[in-house]
Design a protein around this motif. Structure first.
Motif: not given
Length: 113
Positions: A1-8
């Motif tokens: 729910t947090g965007d710090w790992h989006v796309g990884k």
């Protein structure tokens, strides 16, 4: 729910465990939960209360029927899946996830019969 790992892709500790277990993570990338997920999926599973609270803030999530993963494993003392990014205990988290997925799969099979 947090965007710090989006796309990884998965963390190296997760990749190590998955490699040991022969489980592919090819093309696996993190993304945020979206309001479409409440329509597109039968289950929204949260690993901890914080994620559950964040999911409820997503449009459509307020009344969503959420499943908290550790509810699948009532015999465990833990009520939330520990975050291995902080604990470093990827083996323990894999054990919990594997056991919980077995329970969930059996639940799904029984529901579909």
């Amino acid at each position: 729910t947090g965007d710090w790992h989006v796309g990884k892709g998965p963390h190296e500790g997760t990749r190590r465990i998955l490699d040991q277990q022969g489980i592919s993570y090819e093309n696996m990338k993190a993304r945020l939960v979206s309001s479409d997920d409440f329509r597109d999926f039968d289950y929204i599973i949260c690993m901890d209360q914080s994620n559950g609270e964040n999911v409820r803030k997503i449009p459509g999530g307020r009344n969503a029927d959420l499943l908290f993963f550790m509810d699948l494993l009532p015999e465990e003392e833990l009520r939330e899946v520990p975050d291995p990014y902080f604990t470093g205990n990827f083996e323990e988290v894999y054990r919990l996830i594997s056991a919980g997925c077995d329970v969930l799969l059996n639940r799904i099979i029984k529901e579909k019969l």
